[in-house]
Write a protein that holds these residues in place. Sequence first.
Motif, short mmCIF file in Angstrom:
data_model
loop_
_atom_site.label_atom_id
_atom_site.label_comp_id
_atom_site.label_asym_id
_atom_site.label_seq_id
_atom_site.Cartn_x
_atom_site.Cartn_y
_atom_site.Cartn_z
N VAL A 184 0.88 -1.16 0.00
CA VAL A 184 0.00 0.00 0.00
C VAL A 184 0.92 1.22 0.00
O VAL A 184 1.77 1.34 0.88
CB VAL A 184 -0.92 0.01 1.24
N ILE A 185 0.77 2.08 -1.00
CA ILE A 185 1.67 3.22 -1.15
C ILE A 185 0.93 4.50 -0.75
O ILE A 185 0.21 5.09 -1.55
CB ILE A 185 2.19 3.34 -2.60
N PRO A 186 1.08 4.92 0.51
CA PRO A 186 0.43 6.15 0.97
C PRO A 186 1.35 7.35 0.77
O PRO A 186 2.51 7.20 0.37
CB PRO A 186 0.23 5.88 2.45
N ARG A 187 0.83 8.50 1.06
CA ARG A 187 1.67 9.70 1.14
C ARG A 187 1.49 10.26 2.55
O ARG A 187 0.50 9.98 3.22
CB ARG A 187 1.31 10.72 0.07
N ILE A 188 2.45 11.03 2.98
CA ILE A 188 2.37 11.66 4.29
C ILE A 188 2.18 13.15 4.07
O ILE A 188 2.92 13.78 3.32
CB ILE A 188 3.65 11.40 5.11
N GLN A 189 1.14 13.68 4.70
CA GLN A 189 0.81 15.10 4.58
C GLN A 189 0.52 15.62 5.98
O GLN A 189 -0.40 15.12 6.64
CB GLN A 189 -0.40 15.27 3.67
N GLU A 190 1.31 16.57 6.43
CA GLU A 190 1.15 17.16 7.76
C GLU A 190 1.12 16.07 8.84
O GLU A 190 0.26 16.06 9.71
CB GLU A 190 -0.10 18.02 7.81
N GLU A 191 2.08 15.13 8.75
CA GLU A 191 2.24 14.04 9.71
C GLU A 191 1.05 13.09 9.75
O GLU A 191 0.84 12.38 10.75
CB GLU A 191 2.54 14.58 11.11
N ARG A 192 0.26 13.04 8.66
CA ARG A 192 -0.86 12.09 8.57
C ARG A 192 -0.62 11.19 7.37
O ARG A 192 -0.16 11.64 6.33
CB ARG A 192 -2.18 12.82 8.40
N VAL A 193 -0.98 9.94 7.53
CA VAL A 193 -0.86 8.99 6.43
C VAL A 193 -2.12 9.10 5.58
O VAL A 193 -3.23 8.94 6.08
CB VAL A 193 -0.68 7.55 6.96
N CYS A 194 -1.94 9.38 4.30
CA CYS A 194 -3.06 9.58 3.39
C CYS A 194 -3.04 8.51 2.30
O CYS A 194 -1.99 8.24 1.72
CB CYS A 194 -2.97 10.95 2.74
N ILE A 195 -4.20 7.93 2.05
CA ILE A 195 -4.35 6.95 0.98
C ILE A 195 -5.36 7.51 0.00
O ILE A 195 -6.45 7.94 0.39
CB ILE A 195 -4.83 5.60 1.55
N ASP A 196 -5.01 7.51 -1.27
CA ASP A 196 -5.91 8.02 -2.31
C ASP A 196 -6.86 6.89 -2.70
O ASP A 196 -6.49 5.98 -3.44
CB ASP A 196 -5.10 8.50 -3.51
N PHE A 197 -8.06 6.93 -2.17
CA PHE A 197 -9.03 5.87 -2.41
C PHE A 197 -9.52 5.83 -3.85
O PHE A 197 -10.15 4.85 -4.26
CB PHE A 197 -10.20 5.97 -1.43
N ARG A 198 -9.23 6.85 -4.63
CA ARG A 198 -9.59 6.81 -6.05
C ARG A 198 -8.76 5.78 -6.80
O ARG A 198 -9.12 5.36 -7.89
CB ARG A 198 -9.41 8.18 -6.70
N THR A 199 -7.64 5.37 -6.20
CA THR A 199 -6.75 4.42 -6.87
C THR A 199 -7.01 2.99 -6.43
O THR A 199 -6.30 2.08 -6.87
CB THR A 199 -5.27 4.77 -6.58
N ILE A 200 -8.01 2.77 -5.59
CA ILE A 200 -8.30 1.44 -5.05
C ILE A 200 -9.66 0.99 -5.56
O ILE A 200 -10.65 1.70 -5.40
CB ILE A 200 -8.29 1.47 -3.51
N THR A 201 -9.69 -0.19 -6.17
CA THR A 201 -10.96 -0.72 -6.65
C THR A 201 -11.72 -1.36 -5.49
O THR A 201 -11.14 -1.68 -4.45
CB THR A 201 -10.74 -1.78 -7.75
N MET A 202 -13.01 -1.57 -5.70
CA MET A 202 -13.83 -2.19 -4.65
C MET A 202 -13.30 -3.59 -4.32
O MET A 202 -13.37 -4.02 -3.17
CB MET A 202 -15.30 -2.27 -5.09
N ASP A 203 -12.77 -4.28 -5.30
CA ASP A 203 -12.23 -5.62 -5.06
C ASP A 203 -10.98 -5.59 -4.19
O ASP A 203 -10.63 -6.59 -3.57
CB ASP A 203 -11.88 -6.30 -6.39
#
Length: 52
Positions: free
Chosen positions: A17-36
Amino acid sequence: MSSHELSSKLRGCTPPVIPRIQEERVCIDFRTITMDEFPELLNSFIDIEGSL
């Protein structure tokens, strides 16, 4: 756990899982994840929680 530690653990999951860190928070872009893929993402967090 710091945001950098969590990010590192997520990247080490299978599949990674490749997140980004923004203002010391782990962010995941759910637009890149399919329902499956949501169950795998959830299992990644469960595995990380179990390793604490």
